[in-house]
Design a protein around this motif. Structure first.
Motif, PDB file in Angstrom:
ATOM      1  N   UNK A 120       0.842  -1.260  -0.017  1.00  0.00           N
ATOM      2  CA  UNK A 120      -0.179   0.064   0.129  1.00  0.00           C
ATOM      3  C   UNK A 120       0.879   1.278  -0.120  1.00  0.00           C
ATOM      4  N   UNK A 121       0.299   2.265  -0.778  1.00  0.00           N
ATOM      5  CA  UNK A 121       1.086   3.591  -0.850  1.00  0.00           C
ATOM      6  C   UNK A 121       0.303   4.558  -0.552  1.00  0.00           C
ATOM      7  N   UNK A 122       0.846   5.745   0.190  1.00  0.00           N
ATOM      8  CA  UNK A 122       0.192   7.162   0.309  1.00  0.00           C
ATOM      9  C   UNK A 122       0.926   8.219   0.308  1.00  0.00           C
ATOM     10  N   UNK A 123       0.460   9.224  -0.494  1.00  0.00           N
ATOM     11  CA  UNK A 123       0.919  10.445  -0.809  1.00  0.00           C
ATOM     12  C   UNK A 123       0.461  11.460   0.062  1.00  0.00           C
ATOM     13  N   UNK A 124      -0.540  11.394   0.810  1.00  0.00           N
ATOM     14  CA  UNK A 124      -0.721  12.158   1.790  1.00  0.00           C
ATOM     15  C   UNK A 124      -0.214  12.075   3.195  1.00  0.00           C
ATOM     16  N   UNK A 125       0.242  13.037   4.164  1.00  0.00           N
ATOM     17  CA  UNK A 125       0.753  12.674   5.354  1.00  0.00           C
ATOM     18  C   UNK A 125      -0.196  12.877   6.314  1.00  0.00           C
ATOM     19  N   UNK A 126      -1.448  12.776   6.186  1.00  0.00           N
ATOM     20  CA  UNK A 126      -2.720  12.769   7.191  1.00  0.00           C
ATOM     21  C   UNK A 126      -4.002  12.622   6.585  1.00  0.00           C
ATOM     22  N   UNK A 127      -4.894  12.558   7.605  1.00  0.00           N
ATOM     23  CA  UNK A 127      -6.092  12.309   6.799  1.00  0.00           C
ATOM     24  C   UNK A 127      -7.111  10.859   7.463  1.00  0.00           C
ATOM     25  N   UNK A 128      -6.309  10.044   7.553  1.00  0.00           N
ATOM     26  CA  UNK A 128      -6.943   8.710   7.849  1.00  0.00           C
ATOM     27  C   UNK A 128      -7.916   8.244   6.997  1.00  0.00           C
ATOM     28  N   UNK A 129      -9.169   7.750   7.264  1.00  0.00           N
ATOM     29  CA  UNK A 129      -9.812   7.117   6.204  1.00  0.00           C
ATOM     30  C   UNK A 129     -10.464   7.957   5.276  1.00  0.00           C
ATOM     31  N   UNK A 130     -10.268   9.444   5.524  1.00  0.00           N
ATOM     32  CA  UNK A 130     -10.664  10.521   4.747  1.00  0.00           C
ATOM     33  C   UNK A 130      -9.857  10.588   3.390  1.00  0.00           C
ATOM     34  N   UNK A 131      -8.706  10.047   3.295  1.00  0.00           N
ATOM     35  CA  UNK A 131      -7.906   9.925   2.098  1.00  0.00           C
ATOM     36  C   UNK A 131      -7.688   8.872   1.716  1.00  0.00           C
ATOM     37  N   UNK A 132      -8.690   7.822   1.883  1.00  0.00           N
ATOM     38  CA  UNK A 132      -8.638   6.394   1.206  1.00  0.00           C
ATOM     39  C   UNK A 132      -8.628   6.334  -0.268  1.00  0.00           C
ATOM     40  N   UNK A 133      -9.176   7.417  -0.924  1.00  0.00           N
ATOM     41  CA  UNK A 133      -9.267   7.370  -2.248  1.00  0.00           C
ATOM     42  C   UNK A 133      -7.775   7.664  -2.920  1.00  0.00           C
ATOM     43  N   UNK A 134      -6.989   8.163  -2.183  1.00  0.00           N
ATOM     44  CA  UNK A 134      -5.629   8.536  -2.286  1.00  0.00           C
ATOM     45  C   UNK A 134      -4.691   7.737  -2.134  1.00  0.00           C
ATOM     46  N   UNK A 135      -5.001   6.444  -1.578  1.00  0.00           N
ATOM     47  CA  UNK A 135      -4.177   5.215  -1.314  1.00  0.00           C
ATOM     48  C   UNK A 135      -4.097   4.257  -2.397  1.00  0.00           C
ATOM     49  N   UNK A 136      -2.845   3.835  -2.577  1.00  0.00           N
ATOM     50  CA  UNK A 136      -2.510   2.740  -3.332  1.00  0.00           C
ATOM     51  C   UNK A 136      -2.998   1.505  -2.692  1.00  0.00           C
ATOM     52  N   UNK A 137      -3.769   0.422  -3.372  1.00  0.00           N
ATOM     53  CA  UNK A 137      -4.255  -0.701  -2.765  1.00  0.00           C
ATOM     54  C   UNK A 137      -5.381  -0.427  -1.553  1.00  0.00           C
ATOM     55  N   UNK A 138      -6.311   0.384  -1.665  1.00  0.00           N
ATOM     56  CA  UNK A 138      -6.842   0.975  -0.691  1.00  0.00           C
ATOM     57  C   UNK A 138      -7.858   0.048   0.159  1.00  0.00           C
ATOM     58  N   UNK A 139      -8.216  -1.294  -0.606  1.00  0.00           N
ATOM     59  CA  UNK A 139      -8.886  -2.335   0.314  1.00  0.00           C
ATOM     60  C   UNK A 139      -7.859  -3.118   1.173  1.00  0.00           C
ATOM     61  N   UNK A 140      -6.891  -3.386   0.595  1.00  0.00           N
ATOM     62  CA  UNK A 140      -5.770  -4.254   1.316  1.00  0.00           C
ATOM     63  C   UNK A 140      -5.335  -3.089   2.567  1.00  0.00           C
TER      64      UNK A 140
END
Length: 557
Positions: A493-513
């Motif tokens: 899983x990857x993340x480009x946002x430094x914060x936000x929790x579940x509210x930035x799930x659309x910005x996460x690589x492999x969000x379901x995993x």
């Protein structure tokens, strides 16, 4: 946390009076004020209520002014303030607190400071404008001491006042590191070097985090709207179409990139500021900018800030004629320190640090299999051990530093860190839901709030539970955080946002995993804390068990 308010609220029978109390239009009654005043009078008559070590009877309460601050300036800053104020009320001591938080600070009234009998600093970053407190007995500790043992700090302040111990806290003391909390009230002059170094680094991180949050979220939103290729779009100053989504995505990306461009200089500048105050800002920022120029990145910013602070501290120790003192901080120190730091960063240390930064980047990009899982476990343990404290901030700063020059490896680290940081409050929220009888009424109320805090990546939401029962809660959430960190790295899983929790799930690589990793860690932590608390309750139901519950209520409240 205010017993007078909660008692008045519970005792209220008239809805209008209760509403006025909540709005602050009606002060809560203080039924014990008469007894408190009587106690003060008795102490004054016996000579036990004294200030400044004079032993003279006093008709006024002992007065303390306090300053609280933490690296992020959000949770711990205000928790310490509340804790000190509540302890002051319980002890019959007048405590006035200045919170130097992320939203800035409102300075204490100079008359209040002048009338104070002692000063308490509960801080993990530099106290601003120290000179105001010069000549007062000083208790200097970390912010967690202000949360966990406020009564001890108040008692120590009274003892220092009685002995006539006077602090010499001035703005210039920062040059020698004075005033950093070492947890024992001695000040940083006697603190271990590691304690002072941590305070300097946390000072830089506390100022850097808002740049990271704003820039990172804007960049992440731009990718969500326009895709990753939006990073190579033309400048919106030259080409912008109001009706095109890609133009708006490019705008967000370029604003976020501009904010990110300040990340390393701000880090370096405020590390130097934490060491040697305002004269160190210029060489710190200059060193941080050079670190970017020579591709030394986040590590270069750390070194540049420490170098700038050390150089300014050295220059400040050089004796100068009185006629030159006025121009030293404005002209001489920034000039000399910037030249020295620039030389060191360009010629001496810049290239080796850049090589080290590249090696670290290559290592992160090459992580796979068991190595990635091990790193995820370590980061998960660090995020959950002190829930917003030094180890948590080190792991978070490590992840954020990788966002300055994002690579696949650094984005995986950021994802693992945020996922693990969400586990403690979510686990406590779930535990208070599935096994309510194991928790007090106050803890169950905290559990409802912890759902939102955990979902928002505010790890501090679990602190009330850890403070009430550390031996069961902390190991449980650490195990859950380790599981989540390991799974997040294993899933890639990857993340480009430094914060936000579940509210930035659309910005996460492999969000379901990614969500699966969080859920697994939360379940592990919940199962362990329920098991450990149940084991205690299944012991012989003696009176001591009820007493333990009572102590939990007191600490959590």
């Amino acid at each position: 946390m205010d017993p007078e308010f909660t008692a008045a609220l519970r005792a209220g029978t008239d809805p209008r009076a209760v509403a006025a109390l909540i709005r602050g239009e009606e002060a809560p009654e203080e039924p014990e004020r008469e007894q408190v005043e009587t106690g003060k009078q008795e102490r004054a008559e016996t000579g036990t209520e004294a200030t400044g070590g004079t032993g003279a009877a006093e008709s006024v309460p002992f007065r303390i002014v306090a300053v609280t601050s933490c690296p992020t300036g959000i949770a711990h800053t205000y928790m310490a303030a509340e804790s000190l104020a509540a302890a002051g009320r319980a002890e019959g001591v007048e405590v006035t607190v200045e919170t130097q938080g992320s939203a800035g600070f409102k300075k204490l009234d100079p008359a209040v400071v002048a009338a104070a009998d002692a000063v308490i600093w509960a801080h993990d970053v530099e106290v601003r404008e120290k000179a105001r407190f010069r000549g007062k007995p000083l208790v200097d500790v970390g912010v967690k001491a202000g949360i966990n043992r406020p009564a001890e700090l108040i008692a120590e302040a009274r003892r220092k006042a009685e002995r006539g111990e006077i602090a010499t806290a001035t703005d210039s003391d920062k040059a020698s590191g004075s005033g950093d909390g070492d947890g024992n009230g001695s000040g940083a002059d006697h603190a271990h070097f590691g304690v002072r170094l941590r305070t300097y680094l946390m000072s830089g991180v506390s100022y850097m985090v808002p740049f990271v949050a704003a820039g990172g979220l804007l960049i992440a939103l731009s990718f969500a709207i326009g895709g990753y290729e939006i990073a190579s779009a033309k400048s919106v100053a030259d080409h912008f179409v109001w009706g095109e989504a890609d133009s708006w995505a490019a705008l967000l990306n370029q604003i976020g990139s501009a904010a990110f461009g300040f990340l390393v200089p701000v880090l370096a500048g405020y590390i130097a500021y934490g060491m040697a105050d305002r004269p160190a800002l210029v060489p710190g920022f200059v060193g941080g900018a050079i670190a970017l120029t020579v591709n030394a990145g986040f590590l270069g910013g750390l070194v540049a800030g420490l170098l700038a602070g050390a150089v300014v501290m050295a220059v400040q120790r050089v004796p100068v004629h009185a006629t030159l003192r006025g121009i030293m901080p404005v002209l001489v120190i920034p000039l000399i320190a910037s030249a020295v730091v620039g030389f060191l960063m360009f010629i001496v240390v810049g290239k080796p640090i850049a090589s080290l930064q590249n090696a670290l980047t290559d290592w992160l990009n090459g992580l796979s299999g068991s190595n990635a899982v091990i790193l995820g476990i370590v980061l998960g343990l660090m995020m959950c051990f002190d829930m917003g404290g030094p180890l948590n901030k080190v792991a978070y700063a490590f992840a954020v530093g990788g966002l300055a020059d994002p690579t696949p490896g650094s984005l995986k680290v950021m994802a693992a860190v945020m996922a693990a940081g969400m586990v403690p409050p979510l686990a406590m929220a779930l535990a208070t839901t599935v096994r309510r009888r194991l928790f007090t009424k106050t803890e169950r109320e905290n559990g409802r709030a912890a759902w939102v805090l955990g979902a928002s990546f505010i790890t501090e939401g679990a602190i009330p539970f850890a403070a009430a029962d550390p031996l069961r809660v902390i190991p449980s959430v650490m195990a859950g955080g380790a599981v989540t960190g390991a799974l997040s790295m294993a899933f890639g899983a990857t993340l480009r946002a430094p914060h936000g929790g579940v509210f930035v799930v659309p910005l996460i690589g492999e969000p379901f995993l990614y969500l699966l990793a969080i859920a697994a860690g939360t379940l592990v932590a919940t199962a362990l804390v329920v098991l450990l608390k149940s084991a205690r309750r299944t012991a012989p139901e003696a009176a001591g068990d009820a007493g333990a519950d009572g102590s939990r209520v007191t600490v959590a409240a």
